[in-house]
Design an enzyme around this catalytic site. Structure first.
Site, PDB file in Angstrom:
ATOM      1  N   LYS A 133       0.810  -1.208   0.000  1.00  0.00           N
ATOM      2  CA  LYS A 133       0.000   0.000   0.000  1.00  0.00           C
ATOM      3  C   LYS A 133       0.854   1.274   0.000  1.00  0.00           C
ATOM      4  CE  LYS A 133      -2.616   0.536   3.621  1.00  0.00           C
ATOM      5  NZ  LYS A 133      -2.357   1.863   4.239  1.00  0.00           N
ATOM      6  N   ARG A 164      -9.013   4.322   9.299  1.00  0.00           N
ATOM      7  CA  ARG A 164      -8.683   2.925   9.540  1.00  0.00           C
ATOM      8  C   ARG A 164      -9.790   2.181  10.282  1.00  0.00           C
ATOM      9  NH1 ARG A 164      -3.980   1.234  11.443  1.00  0.00           N
ATOM     10  NH2 ARG A 164      -2.790   2.997  10.708  1.00  0.00           N
ATOM     11  N   ARG A 177      10.783 -11.268   4.835  1.00  0.00           N
ATOM     12  CA  ARG A 177      11.630 -10.079   4.752  1.00  0.00           C
ATOM     13  C   ARG A 177      12.830 -10.188   5.699  1.00  0.00           C
ATOM     14  NH1 ARG A 177       7.896  -5.274   6.085  1.00  0.00           N
ATOM     15  NH2 ARG A 177       6.743  -5.554   4.153  1.00  0.00           N
ATOM     16  N   ARG A 205      12.846  -8.506  11.544  1.00  0.00           N
ATOM     17  CA  ARG A 205      12.321  -7.611  12.588  1.00  0.00           C
ATOM     18  C   ARG A 205      11.173  -8.308  13.313  1.00  0.00           C
ATOM     19  NH1 ARG A 205      11.030  -2.218   9.297  1.00  0.00           N
ATOM     20  NH2 ARG A 205       9.597  -3.753   8.478  1.00  0.00           N
ATOM     21  N   ARG A 231      -1.642  -8.519  12.948  1.00  0.00           N
ATOM     22  CA  ARG A 231      -1.947  -7.294  12.190  1.00  0.00           C
ATOM     23  C   ARG A 231      -3.063  -7.544  11.180  1.00  0.00           C
ATOM     24  NH1 ARG A 231       3.827  -5.866   9.982  1.00  0.00           N
ATOM     25  NH2 ARG A 231       2.751  -4.298   8.768  1.00  0.00           N
TER      26      ARG A 231
END
Ligand SMILES: [Zn+2]
Length: 220
Positions: A13, A88, A127, A161, A172
């Site tokens: 996004k 949101r 990642r 991370r 999330r």
């Protein structure tokens, strides 16, 4: 054009928001940037937001909305803007509608970036970031370093991370499903939602989004 961009974490996004704003020649307004700008300029809203953040609390919707309203009133946003990360939840969406009504303006489209859950988990959880420079980003599947665990750029150690762990990503996504997805129904009722797939190369997704927005505009 006045656009709201929505999509789950991992759908790209932020990247698409930057690119689309440039192509549409409108400012990219993200909540992260709004918070940073207000806090660094020590505005009243920034001080207020910081007091909540320092206490480890969420910044209330009213503060976020007031920051967004200030930003949308800047001259560069007169002909349009692209909102990223705001609203949101449905109550923020309702508050945004009130602000827009007061200003006598309307949203043109809500662009919904769709990506399968398995894919976004794979994108984020794979990642790996360099300990020396967080701009050195790799991926266990999509962008493998020459040597596993070692940064190609500087030889630094690559790590995952905490934010990118599979558990965190699932949490999330859960928050996204319960809080943010309902705004898609809210905007569908207003006939504003344009849905596109966020799969594929960054350029392809940008082109798909521009095409969909154009068709939406022509159809009105
Ligand atoms: Zn590095």
């Amino acid at each position: 054009m006045r656009i709201v961009l929505v999509g789950p974490p991992g759908a790209g996004k932020g990247t698409q928001a930057t690119r689309l704003a440039e192509k549409l020649r409108v400012p990219h307004i993200s909540t992260g940037d709004l918070f940073r700008a207000n806090i660094s300029q020590k505005t009243e809203l920034g001080k207020l937001a910081k007091s909540y953040m320092d206490a480890g609390n969420l910044v209330p919707d009213e503060v976020t909305i007031a920051m967004a309203k200030d930003r949308m009133e800047q001259p560069d946003a007169e002909l349009g803007f692209l909102l990223d990360g705001f609203p949101r939840n449905v109550s923020q969406a309702e508050a945004l509608d009130e602000v827009l009504t007061t200003e006598g303006i309307k949203l043109d489209a809500v662009l919904d970036l769709e990506a399968p859950e398995a894919e976004v988990v794979k994108r984020i959880a794979g990642r790996r970031i360099c300990r020396n420079d967080s701009a050195h980003v790799f991926h266990v599947t999509y962008k493998q370093p020459a040597e596993a665990g070692v940064c190609d750029v500087c030889g630094g150690e690559l790590y995952q991370r905490d934010d990118d762990s599979e558990d965190t990503v699932r949490t999330r996504l859960e928050v996204y499903h319960t809080q943010t997805e309902p705004i898609i129904d809210y905007y569908k009722a207003q006939g504003l939602v344009v849905t596109i797939s966020a799969m594929g190369k960054v350029d392809e997704v940008t082109a798909r989004a521009m095409g969909a927005l154009q068709r939406d505009e022509d159809g009105k």
